[in-house]
Write a protein that holds these residues in place. Sequence first.
Motif, PDB file in Angstrom:
ATOM      1  N   ASP A  49       0.862  -1.182   0.000  1.00 25.77           N
ATOM      2  CA  ASP A  49       0.000   0.000   0.000  1.00 25.77           C
ATOM      3  C   ASP A  49       0.903   1.238   0.000  1.00 25.77           C
ATOM      4  O   ASP A  49       1.721   1.395   0.908  1.00 25.77           O
ATOM      5  CB  ASP A  49      -0.886  -0.003   1.242  1.00 25.77           C
ATOM      6  CG  ASP A  49      -1.983   1.047   1.216  1.00 25.77           C
ATOM      7  OD1 ASP A  49      -1.808   2.089   0.543  1.00 25.77           O
ATOM      8  OD2 ASP A  49      -3.018   0.845   1.872  1.00 25.77           O
ATOM      9  N   GLN A  54      -5.668   9.239   6.967  1.00 31.59           N
ATOM     10  CA  GLN A  54      -6.780   9.655   7.819  1.00 31.59           C
ATOM     11  C   GLN A  54      -6.904  11.178   7.840  1.00 31.59           C
ATOM     12  O   GLN A  54      -8.011  11.723   7.768  1.00 31.59           O
ATOM     13  CB  GLN A  54      -6.575   9.124   9.245  1.00 31.59           C
ATOM     14  CG  GLN A  54      -6.779   7.624   9.387  1.00 31.59           C
ATOM     15  CD  GLN A  54      -8.229   7.191   9.255  1.00 31.59           C
ATOM     16  OE1 GLN A  54      -9.151   8.006   9.281  1.00 31.59           O
ATOM     17  NE2 GLN A  54      -8.454   5.901   9.098  1.00 31.59           N
ATOM     18  N   HIS A  94      -5.248  -0.044  -0.012  1.00 27.98           N
ATOM     19  CA  HIS A  94      -6.074  -0.739   0.974  1.00 27.98           C
ATOM     20  C   HIS A  94      -6.572   0.235   2.047  1.00 27.98           C
ATOM     21  O   HIS A  94      -7.707   0.134   2.511  1.00 27.98           O
ATOM     22  CB  HIS A  94      -5.256  -1.836   1.664  1.00 27.98           C
ATOM     23  CG  HIS A  94      -4.872  -2.975   0.790  1.00 27.98           C
ATOM     24  ND1 HIS A  94      -5.718  -4.027   0.510  1.00 27.98           N
ATOM     25  CD2 HIS A  94      -3.720  -3.239   0.116  1.00 27.98           C
ATOM     26  CE1 HIS A  94      -5.114  -4.887  -0.281  1.00 27.98           C
ATOM     27  NE2 HIS A  94      -3.896  -4.432  -0.535  1.00 27.98           N
ATOM     28  N   THR A  95      -5.699   1.149   2.446  1.00 26.64           N
ATOM     29  CA  THR A  95      -6.055   2.108   3.499  1.00 26.64           C
ATOM     30  C   THR A  95      -7.240   2.957   3.063  1.00 26.64           C
ATOM     31  O   THR A  95      -8.213   3.129   3.813  1.00 26.64           O
ATOM     32  CB  THR A  95      -4.855   3.013   3.819  1.00 26.64           C
ATOM     33  OG1 THR A  95      -3.764   2.205   4.260  1.00 26.64           O
ATOM     34  CG2 THR A  95      -5.207   4.022   4.900  1.00 26.64           C
ATOM     35  N   GLN A 131      -9.370   2.194   0.784  1.00 28.28           N
ATOM     36  CA  GLN A 131     -10.549   1.346   0.631  1.00 28.28           C
ATOM     37  C   GLN A 131     -11.249   1.149   1.964  1.00 28.28           C
ATOM     38  O   GLN A 131     -12.486   1.219   2.043  1.00 28.28           O
ATOM     39  CB  GLN A 131     -10.172  -0.014   0.038  1.00 28.28           C
ATOM     40  CG  GLN A 131     -11.382  -0.892  -0.238  1.00 28.28           C
ATOM     41  CD  GLN A 131     -11.025  -2.214  -0.890  1.00 28.28           C
ATOM     42  OE1 GLN A 131      -9.879  -2.663  -0.825  1.00 28.28           O
ATOM     43  NE2 GLN A 131     -11.992  -2.844  -1.523  1.00 28.28           N
ATOM     44  N   ARG A 132     -10.486   0.921   3.029  1.00 28.68           N
ATOM     45  CA  ARG A 132     -11.107   0.750   4.347  1.00 28.68           C
ATOM     46  C   ARG A 132     -11.848   2.015   4.776  1.00 28.68           C
ATOM     47  O   ARG A 132     -12.955   1.945   5.325  1.00 28.68           O
ATOM     48  CB  ARG A 132     -10.035   0.374   5.376  1.00 28.68           C
ATOM     49  CG  ARG A 132      -9.544  -1.055   5.253  1.00 28.68           C
ATOM     50  CD  ARG A 132      -8.708  -1.454   6.450  1.00 28.68           C
ATOM     51  NE  ARG A 132      -7.443  -0.740   6.493  1.00 28.68           N
ATOM     52  CZ  ARG A 132      -6.316  -1.181   5.919  1.00 28.68           C
ATOM     53  NH1 ARG A 132      -6.325  -2.319   5.236  1.00 28.68           N
ATOM     54  NH2 ARG A 132      -5.196  -0.486   6.020  1.00 28.68           N
ATOM     55  N   GLN A 177     -14.989   2.261   2.690  1.00 29.80           N
ATOM     56  CA  GLN A 177     -15.987   1.269   3.112  1.00 29.80           C
ATOM     57  C   GLN A 177     -16.697   1.714   4.384  1.00 29.80           C
ATOM     58  O   GLN A 177     -17.919   1.548   4.518  1.00 29.80           O
ATOM     59  CB  GLN A 177     -15.304  -0.090   3.317  1.00 29.80           C
ATOM     60  CG  GLN A 177     -14.900  -0.765   2.017  1.00 29.80           C
ATOM     61  CD  GLN A 177     -14.064  -2.012   2.226  1.00 29.80           C
ATOM     62  OE1 GLN A 177     -13.339  -2.133   3.219  1.00 29.80           O
ATOM     63  NE2 GLN A 177     -14.138  -2.944   1.291  1.00 29.80           N
ATOM     64  N   GLN A 178     -15.946   2.269   5.314  1.00 28.71           N
ATOM     65  CA  GLN A 178     -16.550   2.775   6.546  1.00 28.71           C
ATOM     66  C   GLN A 178     -17.522   3.910   6.256  1.00 28.71           C
ATOM     67  O   GLN A 178     -18.635   3.959   6.810  1.00 28.71           O
ATOM     68  CB  GLN A 178     -15.454   3.239   7.503  1.00 28.71           C
ATOM     69  CG  GLN A 178     -14.589   2.109   8.043  1.00 28.71           C
ATOM     70  CD  GLN A 178     -13.323   2.602   8.718  1.00 28.71           C
ATOM     71  OE1 GLN A 178     -13.086   3.815   8.821  1.00 28.71           O
ATOM     72  NE2 GLN A 178     -12.490   1.683   9.172  1.00 28.71           N
ATOM     73  N   TRP A 236     -16.271  -2.538  -5.590  1.00 26.26           N
ATOM     74  CA  TRP A 236     -14.888  -2.280  -5.205  1.00 26.26           C
ATOM     75  C   TRP A 236     -13.935  -2.905  -6.210  1.00 26.26           C
ATOM     76  O   TRP A 236     -14.095  -4.060  -6.612  1.00 26.26           O
ATOM     77  CB  TRP A 236     -14.617  -2.841  -3.809  1.00 26.26           C
ATOM     78  CG  TRP A 236     -15.573  -2.296  -2.804  1.00 26.26           C
ATOM     79  CD1 TRP A 236     -16.719  -2.885  -2.343  1.00 26.26           C
ATOM     80  CD2 TRP A 236     -15.503  -1.016  -2.168  1.00 26.26           C
ATOM     81  NE1 TRP A 236     -17.361  -2.061  -1.459  1.00 26.26           N
ATOM     82  CE2 TRP A 236     -16.632  -0.905  -1.320  1.00 26.26           C
ATOM     83  CE3 TRP A 236     -14.591   0.036  -2.216  1.00 26.26           C
ATOM     84  CZ2 TRP A 236     -16.884   0.223  -0.541  1.00 26.26           C
ATOM     85  CZ3 TRP A 236     -14.836   1.157  -1.436  1.00 26.26           C
ATOM     86  CH2 TRP A 236     -15.957   1.240  -0.613  1.00 26.26           C
TER      87      TRP A 236
END
Length: 228
Positions: free
Chosen positions: A17, A25, A83-84, A86-87, A90-91, A102
């Motif tokens: 990633d 964040q 991936h980060t 995507q998480r 998703q949240q 996705w």
Amino acid sequence: MINWLHSKLHRPEKGWDPVDPVWAQEYAAAEWQMVDNALLDKLEAQLGGLRGKRILDMGAGAGQYSVALAQRGAHVTWHDISHTYQRIAQQKAAVAKVNLHWSLGYLEETQALQPASFDLIFNRICWYYCQNDKAFAKQLCGLLAPGGLLYIHAPNSQFHGDTLSTSAQWRTVLNAGMGIKIGHPMLPPRGIATLFADLPISKLEADYRDPRNDVIWVWKASDVSRTS
């Protein structure tokens, strides 16, 4: 070639990633506060509504536009390398109670996506991460359905002003003049529009009011075969 080799050695399906989670964040928190609803209104007007439209958010990052488009009734595919992100997306989608599709991979890795199937491709900020500018333009055009719309917002080589290092300047020149892309150089102002000259489009509109950013609207010709 260097970017292609990098993509073969650094694979997201093996956990790689490029995005630092802490930075992601912070960036996501800022971006989620700056969704441009006027732009979404314009996209909706151009497409005659977003409900039921098939949309690819190409380089979707934290997913703020994926979710916003889905909230207006579109069927949205999120595509990004991280991936980060995507998480995070998703949240956010779960909180907003919308469903997204996705797709994880480099910008060019769209083999799982059906050609000529999207009514809108939304490409914001991340164009310069592609491995080859001309090939990427052709790829996006191929993913658009006949009559579909491609929206591009891309920083150009003036974005950093006079702060580019000598090596970055040379990489920009190599990419613009010879198509040799090392790293992620941005194209010169008005460079992206020229990439569509030989592609099956019916109209292209460009907004160069901000000298640091190219904003391009491209409509694919409506008489192109869906299998082309």
